[in-house]
Design an enzyme around this catalytic site. Structure first.
Site, PDB file in Angstrom:
ATOM      1  N   ASP A  62       4.706   2.475   0.104  1.00 46.11           N
ATOM      2  CA  ASP A  62       4.401   1.520  -0.960  1.00 46.11           C
ATOM      3  C   ASP A  62       2.955   1.648  -1.432  1.00 46.11           C
ATOM      4  O   ASP A  62       2.018   1.672  -0.621  1.00 46.11           O
ATOM      5  CB  ASP A  62       4.657   0.098  -0.478  1.00 46.11           C
ATOM      6  CG  ASP A  62       6.132  -0.174  -0.231  1.00 46.11           C
ATOM      7  OD1 ASP A  62       6.954   0.280  -1.042  1.00 46.11           O
ATOM      8  OD2 ASP A  62       6.459  -0.830   0.775  1.00 46.11           O
ATOM      9  N   LYS A  86       2.924   3.422  13.263  1.00 47.22           N
ATOM     10  CA  LYS A  86       2.523   4.539  12.406  1.00 47.22           C
ATOM     11  C   LYS A  86       1.683   5.538  13.199  1.00 47.22           C
ATOM     12  O   LYS A  86       1.893   6.756  13.106  1.00 47.22           O
ATOM     13  CB  LYS A  86       1.741   4.034  11.191  1.00 47.22           C
ATOM     14  CG  LYS A  86       2.580   3.277  10.181  1.00 47.22           C
ATOM     15  CD  LYS A  86       1.807   3.043   8.887  1.00 47.22           C
ATOM     16  CE  LYS A  86       2.669   2.363   7.848  1.00 47.22           C
ATOM     17  NZ  LYS A  86       2.122   2.437   6.486  1.00 47.22           N
ATOM     18  N   GLU A 103       4.967  -2.160  -4.580  1.00 44.24           N
ATOM     19  CA  GLU A 103       5.266  -2.701  -3.254  1.00 44.24           C
ATOM     20  C   GLU A 103       6.734  -3.129  -3.307  1.00 44.24           C
ATOM     21  O   GLU A 103       7.079  -4.128  -3.935  1.00 44.24           O
ATOM     22  CB  GLU A 103       4.361  -3.896  -2.938  1.00 44.24           C
ATOM     23  CG  GLU A 103       2.896  -3.542  -2.765  1.00 44.24           C
ATOM     24  CD  GLU A 103       2.623  -2.828  -1.442  1.00 44.24           C
ATOM     25  OE1 GLU A 103       3.418  -2.984  -0.486  1.00 44.24           O
ATOM     26  OE2 GLU A 103       1.602  -2.110  -1.374  1.00 44.24           O
ATOM     27  N   ASP A 162      -2.886   3.271   1.912  1.00 47.70           N
ATOM     28  CA  ASP A 162      -3.771   2.382   1.144  1.00 47.70           C
ATOM     29  C   ASP A 162      -4.021   1.046   1.810  1.00 47.70           C
ATOM     30  O   ASP A 162      -4.904   0.298   1.380  1.00 47.70           O
ATOM     31  CB  ASP A 162      -3.165   2.127  -0.241  1.00 47.70           C
ATOM     32  CG  ASP A 162      -1.961   1.197  -0.171  1.00 47.70           C
ATOM     33  OD1 ASP A 162      -1.995   0.132  -0.809  1.00 47.70           O
ATOM     34  OD2 ASP A 162      -0.995   1.519   0.537  1.00 47.70           O
ATOM     35  N   ARG A 200       7.866 -12.931   5.102  1.00 47.63           N
ATOM     36  CA  ARG A 200       8.350 -12.554   3.772  1.00 47.63           C
ATOM     37  C   ARG A 200       9.845 -12.263   3.775  1.00 47.63           C
ATOM     38  O   ARG A 200      10.571 -12.664   2.856  1.00 47.63           O
ATOM     39  CB  ARG A 200       7.573 -11.327   3.271  1.00 47.63           C
ATOM     40  CG  ARG A 200       6.136 -11.632   2.874  1.00 47.63           C
ATOM     41  CD  ARG A 200       5.373 -10.371   2.529  1.00 47.63           C
ATOM     42  NE  ARG A 200       5.120  -9.562   3.718  1.00 47.63           N
ATOM     43  CZ  ARG A 200       4.721  -8.292   3.698  1.00 47.63           C
ATOM     44  NH1 ARG A 200       4.550  -7.678   2.527  1.00 47.63           N
ATOM     45  NH2 ARG A 200       4.490  -7.639   4.806  1.00 47.63           N
ATOM     46  N   ASP A 204       2.125   6.885   3.967  1.00 46.20           N
ATOM     47  CA  ASP A 204       2.614   5.548   3.648  1.00 46.20           C
ATOM     48  C   ASP A 204       3.480   5.657   2.393  1.00 46.20           C
ATOM     49  O   ASP A 204       3.379   6.628   1.639  1.00 46.20           O
ATOM     50  CB  ASP A 204       1.398   4.645   3.405  1.00 46.20           C
ATOM     51  CG  ASP A 204       1.777   3.269   2.921  1.00 46.20           C
ATOM     52  OD1 ASP A 204       2.705   2.675   3.497  1.00 46.20           O
ATOM     53  OD2 ASP A 204       1.151   2.785   1.962  1.00 46.20           O
ATOM     54  N   ASN A 236      -2.578  -1.576   7.513  1.00 50.33           N
ATOM     55  CA  ASN A 236      -1.674  -1.047   8.542  1.00 50.33           C
ATOM     56  C   ASN A 236      -1.677   0.481   8.595  1.00 50.33           C
ATOM     57  O   ASN A 236      -1.007   1.076   9.443  1.00 50.33           O
ATOM     58  CB  ASN A 236      -0.248  -1.572   8.342  1.00 50.33           C
ATOM     59  CG  ASN A 236       0.376  -1.165   7.020  1.00 50.33           C
ATOM     60  OD1 ASN A 236      -0.325  -0.991   6.019  1.00 50.33           O
ATOM     61  ND2 ASN A 236       1.681  -1.016   7.000  1.00 50.33           N
ATOM     62  N   SER A 244       6.409   4.024   6.915  1.00 50.67           N
ATOM     63  CA  SER A 244       6.247   2.871   6.038  1.00 50.67           C
ATOM     64  C   SER A 244       6.474   1.561   6.767  1.00 50.67           C
ATOM     65  O   SER A 244       7.388   1.435   7.581  1.00 50.67           O
ATOM     66  CB  SER A 244       7.239   2.978   4.867  1.00 50.67           C
ATOM     67  OG  SER A 244       7.238   1.801   4.085  1.00 50.67           O
ATOM     68  N   GLY A 245       5.668   0.571   6.409  1.00 49.06           N
ATOM     69  CA  GLY A 245       5.909  -0.786   6.869  1.00 49.06           C
ATOM     70  C   GLY A 245       7.001  -1.459   6.068  1.00 49.06           C
ATOM     71  O   GLY A 245       7.348  -2.608   6.319  1.00 49.06           O
TER      72      GLY A 245
END
Length: 296
Positions: free
Chosen positions: A90, A221, A97, A244, A133, A88, A247, A176-177
């Site tokens: 962030d 992922k 983030e 962390d 967002r 991941d 997701n 990564s998301g």
């Protein structure tokens, strides 16, 4: 011996007497425990053992720590060095983030960060939260991306982790998301082999408030982990995943070694292996690398 328990602490905070107490605890439970092998003085050491399940060894070590800043990772000794890393970005490879920090330039950081917090703790659907967002940032000038990147910092140990594994023949991928705008830059700076994330859409001067579909979420992922392993001809036991947030849970569960790194509560509760105190070099110690082998 068939298993190894790796004890890791911030530099200088792993005293030899504590390791001796952990070894004694393993023996008391019926294990056959070998002598400690230091990977880095007063920072990381291996304890080989037989006769206990990894979960039992970790639990025994935790009881000995009594709040000391020490992480423990128990696993089979064979196959420790992984040939695929999925990480991941962030709050894992970088300290922030990036979407929250980007939102600050629209005066929306607190609102966006609260949605991020809930999403990363599994309280709301990730894809829905991401679209919400991003929509809030419609019209934000692209210069805000550059400003956010200029203030993005790497997590301690990130570069050593990736460059050491790559130097030893591993494929290291960011999953990564967040957005490819950031993952491409992090990948180049740190040395990742590949990067996979969401595409943040713009009109050439500002953000459109949309993200390309489909959203790169927890399922993506996991798919990335499996596809890369298949392409490299690796069993999943030969893979390492770290993250962390909620997701990340699927890929952590599927990887040969899945590590919840300074994780959100829901992730820390679900993961078998956690790193709560040490930096990302802990993932190298877990693979049996000595500090002298790290690539700066």
């Amino acid at each position: 011996m068939q298993h190894v328990l790796t004890l890791i602490a911030p530099a200088g905070q792993l005293p030899a007497p504590l390791i001796a107490r952990v070894r004694s605890a393993l023996v008391t439970l019926g294990a056959n425990a070998g002598s400690a092998d230091w990977l880095a003085a007063e920072e990381a050491a291996d304890l080989p053992f037989d006769g206990l399940a990894p979960e039992q060894a970790q639990a025994a070590a935790a009881r000995v720590f009594e709040g000391a800043p020490v992480d423990s990772i128990a696993q089979p000794a064979e196959g420790r060095r992984k040939r695929l890393l999925i990480a991941d970005m962030d709050s894992t490879i970088v300290t922030s983030e990036t979407l929250d920090e980007l939102a600050a330039y629209a005066g929306l950081k607190e609102r966006v960060a609260e949605i991020t917090r809930r999403s990363m703790n599994g309280e709301i659907d990730f894809a829905t939260a991401l679209r919400e967002r991003v929509a809030m940032l419609k019209g934000l000038a692209l210069a805000a991306l550059e400003a956010t990147w200029a203030d993005t910092h790497l997590m301690p140990g990130a570069t050593a982790l990736v460059r050491t594994m790559v130097a030893n023949g591993a494929h290291c991928a960011l999953a990564s998301g967040g957005f490819t705008w950031f993952t491409s830059r992090v990948a180049e700076k740190v040395g990742f082999t590949s990067h996979h994330a969401n595409l943040l859409e713009d009109d050439g001067s500002s953000l459109t408030g949309t993200v390309a579909e489909p959203v790169f979420d927890r399922h993506a992922k996991l798919t990335t982990l499996k596809q890369l392993a298949a392409e490299l001809g690796l069993p999943l036991t030969d893979t390492l995943a770290v993250g962390d947030g909620a997701n990340d849970l699927d890929m952590l569960a599927a990887a040969g070694l899945g590590v919840a790194y300074h994780a959100k509560p829901v992730v820390a509760a679900a993961a078998r292996v956690r790193v709560d105190h040490a930096d990302l070099r802990a993932l190298l110690f877990a693979q049996g690398y000595r500090a002298a082998e790290f690539v700066a």
